[in-house]
Structures are given as C-alpha cells and as structure tokens.
Design a protein around this motif. Sequence first.
Motif, PDB file in Angstrom:
ATOM      1  N   ILE A 115       0.839  -1.205   0.000  1.00  0.00           N
ATOM      2  CA  ILE A 115       0.000   0.000   0.000  1.00  0.00           C
ATOM      3  C   ILE A 115       0.873   1.254   0.000  1.00  0.00           C
ATOM      4  O   ILE A 115       2.007   1.230   0.477  1.00  0.00           O
ATOM      5  N   PRO A 116       0.355   2.358  -0.582  1.00  0.00           N
ATOM      6  CA  PRO A 116       1.152   3.587  -0.628  1.00  0.00           C
ATOM      7  C   PRO A 116       1.427   4.101   0.791  1.00  0.00           C
ATOM      8  O   PRO A 116       0.584   3.935   1.675  1.00  0.00           O
ATOM      9  N   PRO A 117       2.590   4.708   0.994  1.00  0.00           N
ATOM     10  CA  PRO A 117       2.931   5.227   2.325  1.00  0.00           C
ATOM     11  C   PRO A 117       1.890   6.228   2.837  1.00  0.00           C
ATOM     12  O   PRO A 117       1.716   6.373   4.044  1.00  0.00           O
ATOM     13  N   ALA A 118       1.171   6.875   1.910  1.00  0.00           N
ATOM     14  CA  ALA A 118       0.170   7.865   2.307  1.00  0.00           C
ATOM     15  C   ALA A 118      -1.020   7.196   3.012  1.00  0.00           C
ATOM     16  O   ALA A 118      -1.766   7.842   3.742  1.00  0.00           O
ATOM     17  N   THR A 119      -1.200   5.896   2.774  1.00  0.00           N
ATOM     18  CA  THR A 119      -2.279   5.170   3.445  1.00  0.00           C
ATOM     19  C   THR A 119      -1.798   4.801   4.841  1.00  0.00           C
ATOM     20  O   THR A 119      -1.265   3.722   5.067  1.00  0.00           O
ATOM     21  N   SER A 120      -1.962   5.719   5.777  1.00  0.00           N
ATOM     22  CA  SER A 120      -1.291   5.566   7.069  1.00  0.00           C
ATOM     23  C   SER A 120      -2.227   5.252   8.229  1.00  0.00           C
ATOM     24  O   SER A 120      -1.792   5.142   9.366  1.00  0.00           O
ATOM     25  N   THR A 121      -3.542   5.114   7.935  1.00  0.00           N
ATOM     26  CA  THR A 121      -4.494   4.794   9.004  1.00  0.00           C
ATOM     27  C   THR A 121      -5.458   3.701   8.547  1.00  0.00           C
ATOM     28  O   THR A 121      -5.549   3.384   7.354  1.00  0.00           O
ATOM     29  N   VAL A 122      -6.199   3.169   9.522  1.00  0.00           N
ATOM     30  CA  VAL A 122      -7.235   2.168   9.233  1.00  0.00           C
ATOM     31  C   VAL A 122      -8.266   2.740   8.254  1.00  0.00           C
ATOM     32  O   VAL A 122      -8.664   2.080   7.297  1.00  0.00           O
ATOM     33  N   ALA A 123      -8.695   3.977   8.504  1.00  0.00           N
ATOM     34  CA  ALA A 123      -9.687   4.606   7.619  1.00  0.00           C
ATOM     35  C   ALA A 123      -9.143   4.730   6.198  1.00  0.00           C
ATOM     36  O   ALA A 123      -9.863   4.502   5.212  1.00  0.00           O
ATOM     37  N   GLY A 124      -7.856   5.076   6.075  1.00  0.00           N
ATOM     38  CA  GLY A 124      -7.236   5.216   4.765  1.00  0.00           C
ATOM     39  C   GLY A 124      -7.193   3.894   4.019  1.00  0.00           C
ATOM     40  O   GLY A 124      -7.455   3.832   2.818  1.00  0.00           O
ATOM     41  N   LEU A 125      -6.882   2.813   4.750  1.00  0.00           N
ATOM     42  CA  LEU A 125      -6.831   1.480   4.136  1.00  0.00           C
ATOM     43  C   LEU A 125      -8.223   1.049   3.672  1.00  0.00           C
ATOM     44  O   LEU A 125      -8.380   0.490   2.581  1.00  0.00           O
ATOM     45  N   ARG A 126      -9.224   1.361   4.498  1.00  0.00           N
ATOM     46  CA  ARG A 126     -10.604   1.013   4.121  1.00  0.00           C
ATOM     47  C   ARG A 126     -11.003   1.727   2.828  1.00  0.00           C
ATOM     48  O   ARG A 126     -11.588   1.120   1.929  1.00  0.00           O
ATOM     49  N   THR A 127     -10.659   2.987   2.733  1.00  0.00           N
ATOM     50  CA  THR A 127     -10.963   3.772   1.530  1.00  0.00           C
ATOM     51  C   THR A 127     -10.256   3.196   0.310  1.00  0.00           C
ATOM     52  O   THR A 127     -10.827   3.086  -0.783  1.00  0.00           O
ATOM     53  N   LEU A 128      -8.990   2.805   0.513  1.00  0.00           N
ATOM     54  CA  LEU A 128      -8.197   2.219  -0.572  1.00  0.00           C
ATOM     55  C   LEU A 128      -8.847   0.936  -1.102  1.00  0.00           C
ATOM     56  O   LEU A 128      -8.941   0.722  -2.312  1.00  0.00           O
ATOM     57  N   LEU A 129      -9.319   0.093  -0.184  1.00  0.00           N
ATOM     58  CA  LEU A 129      -9.948  -1.174  -0.574  1.00  0.00           C
ATOM     59  C   LEU A 129     -11.298  -0.933  -1.238  1.00  0.00           C
ATOM     60  O   LEU A 129     -11.658  -1.606  -2.208  1.00  0.00           O
ATOM     61  N   MET A 130     -12.046   0.045  -0.736  1.00  0.00           N
ATOM     62  CA  MET A 130     -13.360   0.361  -1.321  1.00  0.00           C
ATOM     63  C   MET A 130     -13.234   0.830  -2.767  1.00  0.00           C
ATOM     64  O   MET A 130     -14.130   0.607  -3.588  1.00  0.00           O
TER      65      MET A 130
END
Lengths: 85, 156
Positions: free
Chosen positions: A24-39
């Motif tokens: 995952i990109p380093p900018a994806t630094s939180t749980v919420a960010g990871l969820r958005t990335l997967l969505m």
Amino acid sequence: MKVKILYLASLREQLGKPGEDLEIPPATSTVAGLRTLLMARGGAWQTVLAQGKALRVAVNQEMAQPTTPVKPGDEIAFFPPVTGG
Amino acid sequence: MPVRIQTKDFDAGAEIAALRRDNPKIGAVASFIGVCRDANDGDAVTKMTLEHYPGMTEKALEKIVAEAKARWDVMEALVVHRVGELKPTDQIVLVIVAGAHRGEAFAACEFIMDYLKTRAPFWKKEETARGTRWVEARTSDDEAAQRWEPPKSSAA
C-alpha cells in the motif's frame, strides 16, 4: 509498504477471500485510509466496506479505530461485530 | 492458563474442582454456561458453526480476565470457549470465577461474559430451514457491556 490483511466470517464470504498481502502507498497511514483504498476496488469491496456498515477492525490483533495508524508489516483484520458466547 | 479455545466439550464440575483445588481461601465460586438453543430470531436452528480469530481471541479473553481480576477481589478465573460445529443442547462457553465472597465472584463472572459477547472475536453461523446465515450482533449485548464502563466525567 507491505501489510497483511485478513477478512473474517461474513466478510470473507462476501469478499471471496480470507486475506491478502498487500503493498500500500505510504500515504495510506491509518485504518480509515486502508478502508478507503480497498473500497476503491469497486463492486463488493465498495458495498461490503461502505461507511455506515457495522464493521470492526483489529490492528495486530488489538481492536482499532479509524484513526489507528497502519505501519509496515502490520496485520490488519476486517470483521463484522462479534457474536460469541 | 485462564483461557482455552477448543472444539471438544467441557465438564464444568471437573473444571471447578481443578480451579479451587487445595485453596482454602476460596469461599465462593460463580459460574456461567452458555448453551446452543434450537431457535433464534423466530427460526428453528438445526446446527451452528463457531468461527474465531486465532491469536486475537486468546489475547482478547486474557485481557478481559485480567481486567476482571483487577476490578474485583477474586482469586481464580477460567474461560473455556468452544469453536467448530455445535448443535442444540451443546455447551458453548464456560466462565468460572472463584474468590472469598459471592458478591465479587458474581460480578466478575457477569462482567467477563458481557465483555466476551462484545469484544472477543467469535462469530456464529447457524443453519435453519430457510438456509445458512450469520448471526447478527445484538444491541442488547452492547448495552449489557456498557453497564460496566466507568461513568463519563461531566467536567468541562
């Protein structure tokens, strides 16, 4: 950075896989960010992980919040509210 | 080990005897057994499968037991939770708490169950005449767990 993701119980069935190792990109630094990335994958990912859906997340086997940081090598599990006992 | 996850059945009498063996300071033993019912949400249930998150389950339960021991004056606590396939009348979960007096033992036992229901990563899938379905979490379980939260400070 590389993280290990797990999808448990009904989420595993709805998403069609028990988990994955993901870069995952380093900018994806939180749980919420990871969820958005997967969505952003669309389809079931978008509907199953949608905001407002009852969803729990654990980081390294501890219950997490949307703001919980995600670091390289973390194990992040997505699952529905628990129903044991 | 105060926590065990297993597929096989448990014997509450044997577990209680082991927990209080040779400890003359114990004056009260409180226990709870959760059992698989033959109906849920209006449908007959013929079978149930319990899934968990190995690793996190043990940690979460150990944390709950440690918190119970910190909040109440109790000496021993044990949680045994089964996973895998279960059918109606099968035992699912056992909680035993032993201490000097009943009040603390009762409270700690109820606390452990209420927190287990909302914080330990187990999921039930049940088979009914209408098909297989995942059991939905109940808001009443959240409310039961919230009873044990310390009151929020109202100070500005």
